[in-house]
Design an enzyme around this catalytic site. Structure first.
Site, short mmCIF file in Angstrom:
data_model
loop_
_atom_site.label_atom_id
_atom_site.label_comp_id
_atom_site.label_asym_id
_atom_site.label_seq_id
_atom_site.Cartn_x
_atom_site.Cartn_y
_atom_site.Cartn_z
N ASP A 76 0.86 -1.19 0.00
CA ASP A 76 0.00 0.00 0.00
C ASP A 76 0.89 1.23 0.00
O ASP A 76 1.79 1.36 0.84
CB ASP A 76 -0.91 0.01 1.23
CG ASP A 76 -1.82 1.22 1.26
OD1 ASP A 76 -2.75 1.28 0.45
OD2 ASP A 76 -1.58 2.11 2.10
N GLU B 243 -2.23 -1.03 -5.68
CA GLU B 243 -3.42 -0.25 -6.02
C GLU B 243 -3.27 0.36 -7.41
O GLU B 243 -2.17 0.57 -7.90
CB GLU B 243 -3.64 0.86 -4.99
CG GLU B 243 -3.95 0.37 -3.60
CD GLU B 243 -4.07 1.51 -2.62
OE1 GLU B 243 -5.15 1.70 -2.05
OE2 GLU B 243 -3.06 2.22 -2.44
N ASP C 193 -2.98 1.35 6.88
CA ASP C 193 -2.12 1.01 5.75
C ASP C 193 -1.77 -0.47 5.76
O ASP C 193 -1.70 -1.12 4.70
CB ASP C 193 -0.85 1.86 5.77
CG ASP C 193 -1.13 3.33 5.57
OD1 ASP C 193 -2.18 3.65 4.98
OD2 ASP C 193 -0.31 4.17 6.00
#
Length: 402
Positions: A185, A269, A351
């Site tokens: 992340d 992501e 996170d």
């Protein structure tokens, strides 16, 4: 046969620096001359080809550069005109706007090659042999060996660099199928966070050097334009910008190298950096972190190491989803740094929770559901089990209607 690039710093002496600067000026003038000739042709209803542009420039190049005979390589001007015509082709196809004229600033470049193997690296890897200029010392030995297809020399502030495109045998990626998957992340406070809680600090290079940057900008604004002091202040400012860039890139390369060690797949992501930059409160911090460049480095390094990159959909709730039970919250504010699940009671750093969700996505081989209920089939960037190569810019997630 594969084409792999290597960019390294040059260490030219004073005489070589002077010749390199002359080649930069020669290439810039050739590019601008082609720009003017092409615009004149358009005004007269004539579309001039690259051969017409080279013929017009060759007719008057010795008027602009009297020292051209024996001192400058014709490759710099020829390649600059070819680069301009390539930009015109992209303009015709709608890929970009009409090319602009090149300015004399702290960033200059020229292409030195004249085909394959016209630029060579010595056997010991310590020097590069350039046409007309001769041997120039390299700061480090190139990581690739083979014939050089293209060589571009550039100058940023005081630093000279060369980017060489090598023709090498395509390496076989290692077998990583038995290694575990990982989730990553990215963010602003921490550059990257893994599912096991490992974090990589964001150097915040621009923020640290911002006070000095303001002082140098103020000093430049007080100088007389194009005076001796103005050029000195401009060079100091360019050096500081280069230092900021190098600090940021060094942190990116070290983090990506450590993240990709000992894994078979990585879940990341899909960020819309252009959309995120529209937030006036976060745009400066986002630009300082350069998340887009960080993800690009992750992808191309993963391809070389045979690691699958599974990129989640932009609307996949990696932050809102509980990595323990799968419950998805409706809203999670940016101020909530810890994730609390109201269903199973799971609690973790937000996170870390997002990285665990991305790890589950990378580990899964079955179809799952995204935030809007569509099926998600993760696919890899790089090499699959059947040794089929997938392009890095290919769509990574295939969505089917529910």
């Amino acid at each position: 046969m594969a084409l792999l690039a290597h960019k390294t710093a040059l260490q030219p002496n004073k005489a070589q620096k002077k010749v390199l600067n002359q080649h930069c000026d020669f290439a810039r003038n050739a590019y601008n001359a082609a720009h003017s000739d092409f615009r004149d042709g358009l005004d007269n209803g004539e579309f001039r080809s690259v051969y017409d542009l080279k013929k017009l420039f060759n007719a008057r190049k010795r008027e602009v550069f009297p020292e051209i005979d024996g001192n400058l390589s014709m490759n710099a001007g020829k390649n600059a005109i070819h680069n301009f015509h390539d930009a015109v082709k992209r303009w015709q196809s709608g890929q970009n706007n009409f090319p602009k004229r090149k300015k004399h600033n702290s960033r200059s470049s020229f292409q030195m090659d004249n085909g394959v193997d016209s630029v060579k690296v010595t056997e010991d890897g310590k020097h590069v042999i350039l046409p007309i200029i001769g041997k120039v010392r390299l700061a480090e030995k190139p990581r690739w060996t083979g014939k050089v297809r293209r060589a571009v020399i550039s100058r940023t502030a005081h630093r000279w660099q060369i980017s060489m495109l090598f023709e090498v045998d395509e390496p076989e990626p290692p077998d990583t199928s038995r290694l575990p998957a990982e989730g990553c992340d990215v963010g602003i406070s921490q550059l990257a966070t893994l599912s096991d809680g490992t974090t990589f600090e964001n150097p915040r290079a621009l923020r640290v050097q911002e006070r000095k940057l303001k002082r140098l900008n103020r000093s430049l604004s007080r100088k007389t334009y194009r005076s001796g002091g103005w050029w000195k202040a401009k060079e100091l400012l360019a050096r500081l910008h280069l230092r900021i860039r190098h600090i940021r890139m060094d942190a990116h390369h070290q983090a990506t190298h450590r993240i990709l060690q000992g894994i078979s797949a990585l879940g990341i992501e899909s960020l819309s950096v252009k959309g995120l930059m529209k937030n006036c409160k976060l745009s400066k911090a986002l630009a300082d972190a350069s998340l887009g460049g960080f993800l690009v480095k992750l992808k191309y390094k993963a391809v070389r190491r045979g690691i699958r990159i599974v990129e989640a959909d932009r609307f996949w709730p990696s932050t809102k989803r509980c990595s323990s039970c799968g419950y998805v919250k409706k809203n999670v504010s940016l101020s909530e740094r810890d994730y609390h699940c109201g269903v199973c009671g799971f609690q973790a750093d937000r996170d870390v929770n997002a990285a665990m969700n991305l790890k589950q996505l990378a580990s899964s081989t079955d179809e799952s559901l995204n935030a809007v209920g569509a099926s998600v089939t993760p696919t890899a960037v790089g090499w699959t089990r059947g040794r089929r190569k997938v392009k890095p810019n290919q769509t990574l997630i295939d969505f089917a209607t529910a």
